[in-house]
Design an enzyme around this catalytic site. Structure first.
Site, mmCIF file in Angstrom:
data_model
loop_
_atom_site.group_PDB
_atom_site.id
_atom_site.type_symbol
_atom_site.label_atom_id
_atom_site.label_comp_id
_atom_site.label_asym_id
_atom_site.label_seq_id
_atom_site.Cartn_x
_atom_site.Cartn_y
_atom_site.Cartn_z
ATOM 1 N N CYS A 1 -73.381 -27.656 -26.001
ATOM 2 C CA CYS A 1 -73.959 -26.449 -26.323
ATOM 3 C C CYS A 1 -74.108 -25.505 -25.063
ATOM 4 O O CYS A 1 -74.811 -26.000 -24.029
ATOM 5 C CB CYS A 1 -75.350 -26.877 -26.788
ATOM 6 N N CYS B 1 -77.767 -25.114 -23.845
ATOM 7 C CA CYS B 1 -78.336 -26.205 -22.999
ATOM 8 C C CYS B 1 -77.614 -26.181 -21.478
ATOM 9 O O CYS B 1 -78.663 -26.681 -20.610
ATOM 10 C CB CYS B 1 -77.878 -27.593 -23.476
ATOM 11 N N HIS C 1 -82.652 -28.682 -27.031
ATOM 12 C CA HIS C 1 -81.925 -28.393 -28.080
ATOM 13 C C HIS C 1 -82.434 -28.456 -29.565
ATOM 14 O O HIS C 1 -82.556 -29.452 -30.117
ATOM 15 C CB HIS C 1 -80.339 -29.373 -28.090
ATOM 16 N N ASN D 1 -81.385 -14.493 -34.906
ATOM 17 C CA ASN D 1 -80.432 -14.857 -36.006
ATOM 18 C C ASN D 1 -80.057 -16.167 -36.248
ATOM 19 O O ASN D 1 -80.254 -17.075 -35.448
ATOM 20 C CB ASN D 1 -79.056 -14.258 -35.458
ATOM 21 N N GLY E 1 -76.001 -14.134 -39.041
ATOM 22 C CA GLY E 1 -75.396 -13.635 -37.809
ATOM 23 C C GLY E 1 -75.603 -14.389 -36.447
ATOM 24 O O GLY E 1 -75.274 -13.898 -35.367
ATOM 25 N N HIS F 1 -78.061 -22.760 -30.760
ATOM 26 C CA HIS F 1 -79.219 -23.137 -30.088
ATOM 27 C C HIS F 1 -80.291 -22.144 -30.099
ATOM 28 O O HIS F 1 -80.149 -20.982 -29.848
ATOM 29 C CB HIS F 1 -78.914 -23.470 -28.444
ATOM 30 N N HIS G 1 -82.663 -19.228 -30.130
ATOM 31 C CA HIS G 1 -83.083 -18.112 -29.189
ATOM 32 C C HIS G 1 -83.552 -17.151 -30.014
ATOM 33 O O HIS G 1 -83.108 -16.770 -31.012
ATOM 34 C CB HIS G 1 -81.488 -17.858 -28.464
#
Ligand code: AMP
Ligand code: ZN
Length: 119
Positions: A7, A10, A49, A93, A99, A104, A106
């Site tokens: 990721c 991460c 995560h 999103n 989208g 991860h 955010h």
């Protein structure tokens, strides 16, 4: 291998991939978006995560609350103009149809004088 081994966010939170850091504490990390839509555009992520908002539950209430409380503080510190003439947008999103490109969790925080590139 855990999902976090692959990721990008991460790795950014761990400092293994460089970013333009805005804020860090033991639970959260914030950094400028590499392709900004707006004069101010940064992301706030949890260090743990979590793939997206679709995976959060009651145990994440405090963490999500901290992300939302941090957003206005960092928005002003990063140059967003004060509410109500200024302000900012917060966006999460979620999933392909939402989208989401990076899986991860955010939140985007965007602001500054218009026009913006998008939105
Ligand atoms: P989303 O579509 O919500 O998943 O958005 C992911 C965001 O992450 C996009 O706005 C990208 O420009 C941004 N992004 C991807 N990789 C990086 C990176 N290495 N550093 C900063 N921002 C990034
Ligand atoms: Zn991750």
């Amino acid at each position: 291998m855990s999902p976090s081994d692959h990721c990008i966010f991460c790795k950014i939170a761990a400092g293994a991939i460089p970013s333009c850091k805005v804020y860090e504490d033991d639970e959260l990390f914030a950094f400028h978006d590499i392709k900004p839509w707006a004069p101010v555009h940064f992301l706030i992520i949890p260090k743990v995560h979590i793939p997206s908002l679709a995976q959060v539950g009651p145990k994440h209430e405090a963490l999500l609350g901290r992300m939302m409380v941090l957003a206005p503080q960092l928005a002003l510190a990063q140059g967003c103009n004060p509410y109500p003439e200024g302000g900012f947008r917060v966006m999460a999103n979620t999933g392909a149809e939402g989208g989401q490109d990076v899986h991860h969790l955010h939140i985007h925080v965007m602001g500054g004088p218009r026009p913006w590139l998008k939105g």
